[in-house]
Motif scaffolding. Structure first.
Motif: not given
Ligand SMILES: Cc1cc2nc3c(=O)[nH]c(=O)nc-3n(C[C@H](O)[C@H](O)[C@H](O)COP(=O)(O)OP(=O)(O)OC[C@H]3O[C@@H](n4cnc5c(N)ncnc54)[C@H](O)[C@@H]3O)c2cc1C
Length: 349
Positions: A99-102, A104-111
């Motif tokens: 969940e923590g990794n998800n 971190v990944t999502k914080t870099a997504y546009e929007g």
């Protein structure tokens, strides 16, 4: 005999928003509501959580629904002179490394940058909250749904437009040009009964998959926060040391009755979150009006054009209610085309 353009059945979040937009358009209406103390709206947390699930996905159509909800509640604030909408951070405690990794990944997504924050909390809660898995911050909001319902209940009672009684389906006469219900004649009747619409004989085609939810109102003297905590469940600050805690999902027992099983489940979750003592002040239950495709349903009945509906607000009445109530009102007043994703017609093909 009362002659009116619209008759609304149900004054939860759906009926209240429909009435709001009809009033803004200067149209006449009456409301019938049975004042059930545990309607879904009255026990809801009023949370708006734009990022949901373990994969941190944007909530359905949030880009349109949230700004519209915010504007609507701010207009209601001006009208009622009450604070009704507040932007609040949701502290999302992770339950696994994945969940923590998800996150971190999502914080870099546009929007996603306007919804997800990576700055640390100013407050150290490690003695109070079990935060071993780390956390992220979501920019959410809270709507005072209970006070909204209460304010407009009093307002319409005073205007003699709200009739506090059970709507009896057997007494409704559907005519070519309108409906007759006891001494009320309306051009259009709008059903907004939430989960109770299951008993509505004209809308049996609606595939309800409703979910009961139980809530604990807690007193936690050692907790003082100005944001929402989420770790499986939500802890929402109410006033002073009182908090809303919930909620579970139950699909078999669809009553508004709080159960020992529901309470035990919530207390188990609480043990996983809180490290300090609490006291249970109240225990409530309500049923979310959820449809099979998890989308609202609105529009006129395909065969009986003088009756319409707004239902299926599901788990998100606070955020999606304003937009879809306006969408329905525009359709009824101006004949605008309904969005196919929410059109009631999808269940009558
Ligand atoms: C435990 C729980 C927590 C929730 N938390 C949130 C949250 O944090 N954020 C969020 O956005 N959503 C939340 N929800 C969902 C939200 O409550 C619903 O989406 C919303 O309240 C549905 O509103 P509604 O007006 O369609 O139905 P309701 O709120 O059920 O309103 C229907 C109204 O119609 C009346 N009525 C029904 N039948 C009749 C009849 N025959 N005659 C007269 N009156 C009648 C009822 O008494 C009621 O007043 C939660 C729901 C539950 C159960």
């Amino acid at each position: 005999m009362k002659e009116t353009e619209f008759l609304i059945v149900g004054q939860g979040i759906a009926g209240t928003h429909v009435a709001w937009f009809l009033e803004k358009a200067g149209r006449s209406f009456h409301i019938i509501d049975n004042a059930h103390a545990q309607s879904s709206t009255k026990i809801a947390g009023g949370l708006i959580n734009p990022i949901t699930g373990r994969r941190f996905v944007k909530s359905w159509r949030i880009e349109d629904l949230l700004p519209f909800a915010k504007t609507t509640y701010q207009e209601m604030e001006e009208f009622t002179k009450m604070p009704l909408f507040k932007e609040l951070a949701i502290i999302r405690y992770f339950q696994s490394i994945a969940e923590g990794n998800n996150w971190v990944t999502k914080t870099a997504y546009e929007g996603y940058e306007k919804y997800l924050r990576t700055d640390p909390l100013q407050q150290d809660l490690s003695e109070i909250i079990n935060d071993s898995g780390g956390y992220g911050i979501v920019n959410g909001a809270k709507v005072q749904v209970g006070p909204i319902i209460h304010f407009f209940q009093q307002y319409y009672l005073q205007k003699e437009r709200l009739h506090q009684e059970q709507f009896d389906y057997s007494q409704l006469v559907i005519q070519n040009e309108g409906v007759q219900y006891k001494d009320i004649h309306a051009k259009t009747l709008i059903f907004c009964e939430g989960f109770s619409a299951k008993a509505n004989p004209w809308f049996t085609a609606l595939p309800f998959e409703s979910a009961k939810g139980e809530v604990l109102i807690l007193k936690i003297p050692q907790l003082s926060i100005s944001y929402i905590i989420k770790k499986n469940q939500f802890i929402v600050p109410l006033e002073k040391d009182l908090f809303w805690f919930g909620s579970n999902y139950e699909w078999d027992d669809l009553t508004n009755i709080p159960t020992a099983k529901g309470k035990a489940y919530l207390e188990e979750r609480l043990a996983d979150i809180l490290k300090v003592d609490y006291e249970i002040v109240d225990h409530l239950a309500g049923v979310r009006p959820v449809l099979k495709d998890r989308r609202p349903a609105l529009g006129r009945h395909p065969a009986h054009r003088s009756i319409a509906i707004l239902n299926g607000l599901g788990t998100k009445g606070a955020s999606i209610g304003p937009y879809w109530a306006k969408h329905l009102v525009d359709h009824l007043l101006e004949g605008t085309v309904l969005d196919t994703e929410v059109d009631i017609g999808r269940f009558f093909n």
